[in-house]
Design an enzyme around this catalytic site. Structure first.
Site, PDB file in Angstrom:
ATOM      1  N   HIS A   1       0.804  -1.222   0.000  1.00 43.46           N
ATOM      2  CA  HIS A   1       0.000   0.000   0.000  1.00 43.46           C
ATOM      3  C   HIS A   1       0.845   1.284   0.000  1.00 43.46           C
ATOM      4  CE1 HIS A   1      -2.900  -3.010   0.716  1.00 43.46           C
ATOM      5  NE2 HIS A   1      -2.882  -3.003   2.028  1.00 43.46           N
TER       6      HIS A   1
ATOM      7  N   LYS B   1      -0.103   0.041  13.719  1.00 39.12           N
ATOM      8  CA  LYS B   1      -1.381  -0.382  14.307  1.00 39.12           C
ATOM      9  C   LYS B   1      -1.465   0.228  15.710  1.00 39.12           C
ATOM     10  CE  LYS B   1      -2.447  -4.339  11.589  1.00 39.12           C
ATOM     11  NZ  LYS B   1      -3.455  -3.812  10.682  1.00 39.12           N
TER      12      LYS B   1
HETATM   13  C1  BG6 Z   1      -4.605  -4.801   4.652  1.00 40.10           C
HETATM   14  C2  BG6 Z   1      -3.721  -5.213   5.790  1.00 40.10           C
HETATM   15  O1  BG6 Z   1      -3.973  -5.040   3.422  1.00 40.10           O
HETATM   16  O2  BG6 Z   1      -4.925  -3.421   4.758  1.00 40.10           O
HETATM   17  C3  BG6 Z   1      -4.386  -4.892   7.126  1.00 40.10           C
HETATM   18  O3  BG6 Z   1      -3.464  -6.602   5.712  1.00 40.10           O
HETATM   19  C4  BG6 Z   1      -4.802  -3.450   7.176  1.00 40.10           C
HETATM   20  O4  BG6 Z   1      -3.506  -5.196   8.203  1.00 40.10           O
HETATM   21  C5  BG6 Z   1      -5.609  -3.071   5.944  1.00 40.10           C
HETATM   22  O5  BG6 Z   1      -5.571  -3.255   8.349  1.00 40.10           O
HETATM   23  C6  BG6 Z   1      -5.876  -1.588   5.898  1.00 40.10           C
HETATM   24  O6  BG6 Z   1      -6.772  -1.310   4.867  1.00 40.10           O
HETATM   25  P1  BG6 Z   1      -7.741  -0.058   4.955  1.00 40.10           P
HETATM   26  O7  BG6 Z   1      -8.442  -0.051   3.651  1.00 40.10           O
HETATM   27  O8  BG6 Z   1      -8.657  -0.299   6.129  1.00 40.10           O
HETATM   28  O9  BG6 Z   1      -6.869   1.133   5.185  1.00 40.10           O
END
Ligand code: BG6
Length: 514
Positions: free
Chosen positions: A264, A364
């Site tokens: 991401h 987190k």
């Molecule tokens: C996921 C991770 O790819 O993305 C998670 O495995 C994380 O740990 C999540 O919580 C976050 O996604 P978003 O869309 O809630 O920001």
């Protein structure tokens, strides 16, 4: 507040020229969390918005012995709980007749014979044209069994214009380092052609993330200043309030660098830093993104000490609720060294970004859920309104807010009304929610629709996955060589460890408060 330009019609959809086609979606991991929370609600919302193809079938596959009826009931609960738009009984009644379930173990060869018979029957009953999408929402260790099983049963064929399409969606994690990512890619690549493979990074499906390209390349004012001459640095933050929750087994093996940065955050970086692609053709856009990954300066060996910080949350309160320290969470080893927070300072070795640091952080159990890209421009000369070195003017900052309050803002300095020559920083603020009446679609809505339409722009190509793992693996090896027994800590509910503050402060900068 900024409103949609008066007198302007929305432009036609320039990015996707293809329409979603009637098809059968087969979800491996159909009784799992992703299907219930994201995939089925996404399909249901596409139906409500009238953009799901006119005919379709969804077949969930899982170990749990469920009937079609059970699957429909649990899907309905998922939609009631997680859907963007509320459940409408009449629409649901129509939707659920397209949902089916098949139970079986992914490594059981019989599953694929049953699957073949079931899919063929469904397609005949519903008069579907035979276009198929296989969604692999399963752990990486199961990807090989699924691909081989599908091939053995004759459920997969190479692309050819006279046959119905056959596509595969691969969920993350795609590997845990460069070597394992290559292996997974090779396994999938033996069965499917690259043009049939859609690797998901759901951040690319987020509306505000797609807007980064539009902002940069559909406006004339940004491009001339989007470089090292005007930009001091960029901060990319993805902070989450939730702790490890129920995902202990996965997370212990993964950690924040693999879970969030490898995919991401690096994809956000690509969109912010890429060169303008010469067209919106999926491969042209993906080539532009991958160049960013290839220009990342490696962080190797002892460099990890200078350029990275990893940490774990300790006991604290998030939104007033007690959270145990990571090592005390259920299922987590009491001497775990898995990072729940990571901050990285990185550089791109290219002309545009020469010398501009990018600071990335994610964690987190932080103060709140908030993600943004902040582009900080260089200070103005120390003359005129900025002549007092003891009180320098705050720099201009362009913030692209990804979530939860989607929008963007620009900090500029203004004159305070009155007879004195006083200045004050103000924010020009654009909120999606205010400017456009409809709520933004969820990432999975856009991504599923794109797979049905065969548009791979927002998906990860094999070379991009491997390029990002190549860089991440350098950091992982540097960390491994440190042989640490504990990690720095930050209290749950805070903005991260003091070590991360030092990382950025040693450059005379500070993290932004979101
Ligand atoms: C996921 C991770 O790819 O993305 C998670 O495995 C994380 O740990 C999540 O919580 C976050 O996604 P978003 O869309 O809630 O920001």
């Amino acid at each position: 507040m900024i409103e949609p330009g008066q007198g302007h019609a929305f432009t036609p959809d320039t990015a996707r020229s293809l329409a979603a086609e009637p098809c059968t979606l087969i979800i491996f991991g159909g009784s799992g969390d992703l299907a219930r929370r994201k995939l089925v609600p996404a399909l249901y919302n596409l139906l409500l918005d009238g953009i799901l193809p006119p005919n379709y079938a969804v077949l969930g596959i899982g170990r749990k012995p469920l009937s079609d009826l059970d699957f429909r009931t649990s899907s309905r609960e998922g939609v009631e709980k997680y859907s963007r738009q509320a459940l409408v009984d009449r629409k649901w009644a129509e939707f659920e007749t397209h949902l089916f379930y098949l139970s079986g173990a992914i490594d059981d060869p019989d599953l694929y014979e049953n699957l073949k018979a079931r899919v063929e029957k469904m397609e005949a009953d519903l008069r579907l044209p035979g276009h198929r999408i296989f969604y692999l929402a399963v752990p990486p260790t199961s990807v090989a069994s699924a691909c081989e099983g599908l091939q053995r049963a004759g459920l997969v064929h190479r692309p050819d214009s006279s046959s119905p399409f056959c596509r595969v969606i691969v969920e993350k994690p795609i590997g845990r380092d460069l070597e394992s990512a290559r292996q997974i890619n090779a396994t999938v690549g033996k069965v499917f052609d690259e043009s049939q493979i859609f690797r998901i990074d759901h951040y690319l499906g987020k509306e505000t993330v797609q807007n980064i390209m539009v902002l940069r390349f559909a406006n004339s004012i940004f491009e001339p200043i989007w470089n090292h001459k005007y930009i001091d640095h960029v901060q990319i933050t993805v902070s989450e309030a939730e702790g490890v929750g129920t995902r202990a087994t996965y997370y212990e093996e993964t950690g924040a660098l693999r879970d969030m940065v490898q995919n991401h955050l690096l994809q956000l970086l690509c969109l912010v830093a890429m060169e303008p692609p010469y067209s919106l053709d999926p491969d042209v856009v993906r080539n532009a993104r991958i160049d960013v990954l290839r220009s990342l300066r490696p962080i190797l060996g002892k460099d990890v000490e200078q350029f990275t910080v990893r940490a774990q949350y300790s006991h604290g309160k998030v939104h007033g609720v007690d959270m145990p320290g990571y090592r005390r969470e259920p299922g987590i080893s009491s001497d775990s060294t898995t990072e729940t927070y990571v901050a990285v300072k990185l550089f791109l070795e290219d002309w545009r970004w020469a010398g501009v640091p990018f600071y990335l952080r994610t964690g987190k159990a932080m103060t709140k859920r908030a993600s943004e890209v902040a582009v900080q421009f260089k200070d103005i000369p120390q003359i005129l309104f900025n002549a007092n070195p003891a009180a320098p003017l705050p720099p201009n900052v362009l913030r692209l807010r990804i979530q939860p309050e989607e929008g963007m803002s620009l900090r500029i300095t203004c004159k305070v009304p009155g007879s004195k020559a006083q200045t004050y920083p103000v924010e020009m603020n654009f909120k999606y929610g205010d400017a456009f009446s409809a709520p933004s679609p969820e990432a999975y809505e856009r991504l599923l629709l794109d797979v049905m339409a065969g548009d791979a722009s927002l998906f990860m190509r094999r070379d991009a996955v491997e390029a990002s793992w190549a860089w991440i693996t350098g950091v992982l090896e540097g960390w491994q060589a440190q042989e640490v027994k504990w990690l720095p800590e930050y209290p749950a509910g805070s903005w991260g460890p003091v070590e991360a503050d030092r990382l950025i402060q040693s450059d005379g900068r500070t993290w932004r408060t979101l």
